[in-house]
Design an enzyme around this catalytic site. Sequence first.
Site, PDB file in Angstrom:
ATOM      1  N   SER A 117      10.357 -10.136 -20.614  1.00 53.70           N
ATOM      2  CA  SER A 117       9.138  -9.339 -20.553  1.00 53.70           C
ATOM      3  C   SER A 117       8.770  -9.228 -19.080  1.00 53.70           C
ATOM      4  CB  SER A 117       8.021  -9.987 -21.364  1.00 53.70           C
ATOM      5  OG  SER A 117       7.001  -9.040 -21.607  1.00 53.70           O
ATOM      6  N   GLU A 118       8.500  -7.997 -18.623  1.00 50.80           N
ATOM      7  CA  GLU A 118       8.439  -7.769 -17.176  1.00 50.80           C
ATOM      8  C   GLU A 118       7.249  -8.420 -16.486  1.00 50.80           C
ATOM      9  OE1 GLU A 118       8.444  -5.388 -19.487  1.00 50.80           O
ATOM     10  OE2 GLU A 118       6.963  -3.826 -19.083  1.00 50.80           O
ATOM     11  N   ASN A 119       6.290  -8.944 -17.279  1.00 51.21           N
ATOM     12  CA  ASN A 119       5.205  -9.670 -16.624  1.00 51.21           C
ATOM     13  C   ASN A 119       5.621 -11.082 -16.228  1.00 51.21           C
ATOM     14  OD1 ASN A 119       5.268 -10.094 -19.471  1.00 51.21           O
ATOM     15  ND2 ASN A 119       3.377 -11.246 -19.283  1.00 51.21           N
TER      16      ASN A 119
END
Lengths: 233, 218
Positions: free
Chosen positions: B45-47
């Site tokens: 997840s890019e966060n």
Amino acid sequence: MAISKQVKDVTAACSGVESGMTLMLGGFGLCGIPECSIAELVRLGIQDVTCISNNAGVDDFGLGLLLQQRQIRKMISSYVGENDEFERQMLSGELEVDLIPQGSLAERCRAGGAGIPAFYTPAGYGTEVAAGKEVRDFNGKPHILESALTADFAFVKAWKGDASGNLIFKATARNFNPMMAMAGKITVAEVEELVPEGELDPNSVHTPGIFVQRIFQGSGYEKRIEQRTVQSR
Amino acid sequence: MLDKNGIAQRIAQEVRNGWYVNLGIGIPTLVANYIPSGMEVEFQSENGILGMGPFPMEGDEDADLINAGKQTITAMPGAAYFDSATSFAMIRGQHVQLTVLGAMEVSQNGDIANWKIPGKMVKGMGGAMDLVASAENIIVAMMHTNRAGESKLLSNCSLPLTGVACVRRVVTNLAVLDIRDGAFHLVEVAPGISVEQVVAATAGKLVVPESVPEMQIS
């Protein structure tokens, strides 16, 4: 002897923040945002600031609090979908908005702190984001030139820190905080737990204290959850 | 016709052992529910997490542990956390093998639009532009038509683009379609859906082979 960055409280930490400045604020959604510093910025009543932050908070929390008071002139963000007041101000033209790809935003902050004035990225080629930007092919693929970002003040939030300004983040609350810490002319770190010097394992430090100019023990963290998703027991 | 879960279930069949996978917000998030147990797959997840797990049990949610959709999540054994610059190094550096994301429009040459409706809705692109600019394997998960019943598979996108010539495959409630040589190629139809229905719902150039199998959804 280590250099101390510790200040008494949020008021001392935000001393020197003025209207018209460019501010960076860490966080992804409401996760890892500098809650205490945001509250102080609202209290200070500064105006016409440019805020660089991945998101714009929600209507009544995070950067939404600054938007409510019309303190922000311009937002530089990648995603602003959870804030009705933001959308209203943007569509009515009251608020200037620069939307940029999330990876470019992260890298532009990193570059700003790392002494890299600009870099090429494939993100945004062929879209509105590329308008007016230099395009150059590398390995047969077009890339656009993106410039570094810096800020007069960067506000970051960490889990643990020490007086030297060393920071450790928790889980996905890390997000933009380390790059923004690097890119602030004055970086203010608020921490959930300010530990005595020597207690943080140097192997585990995420942001070395050199990037932090002021650090203080935060208090009263709400740590609001934007989308509470659970499995029932 | 498939529902959102059916679309996710079909896309899960595309995932291979040993892959790192980035799932976008909405239907793509559901793909994680249909990965066979025992398959070695890690969700990015890019966060800032690799090894994203399912939603937490009630009472165990942690405000510091969310996915890119801001939902509370858990971390699998072997997970890792990192900052946003490192996250997009994984994405731009092509260390992620599959990207699944939603779209408002897809064109026959693989352009995608999913971040803005001028004058009406501006949510922002988030990480989508970085994802589609770099990933080699991009699958779009979406409904075949919009709420007004108009096709979302077009000759040219009418909305501002997120990326150009990047989508490789589209899985909708009606069909699986590949994009190559400037056209949609019908690969499979959803259970109970005819080729004619797909043709009628596709505005862009559509190539239909002689025989089109039905999706195998258990």
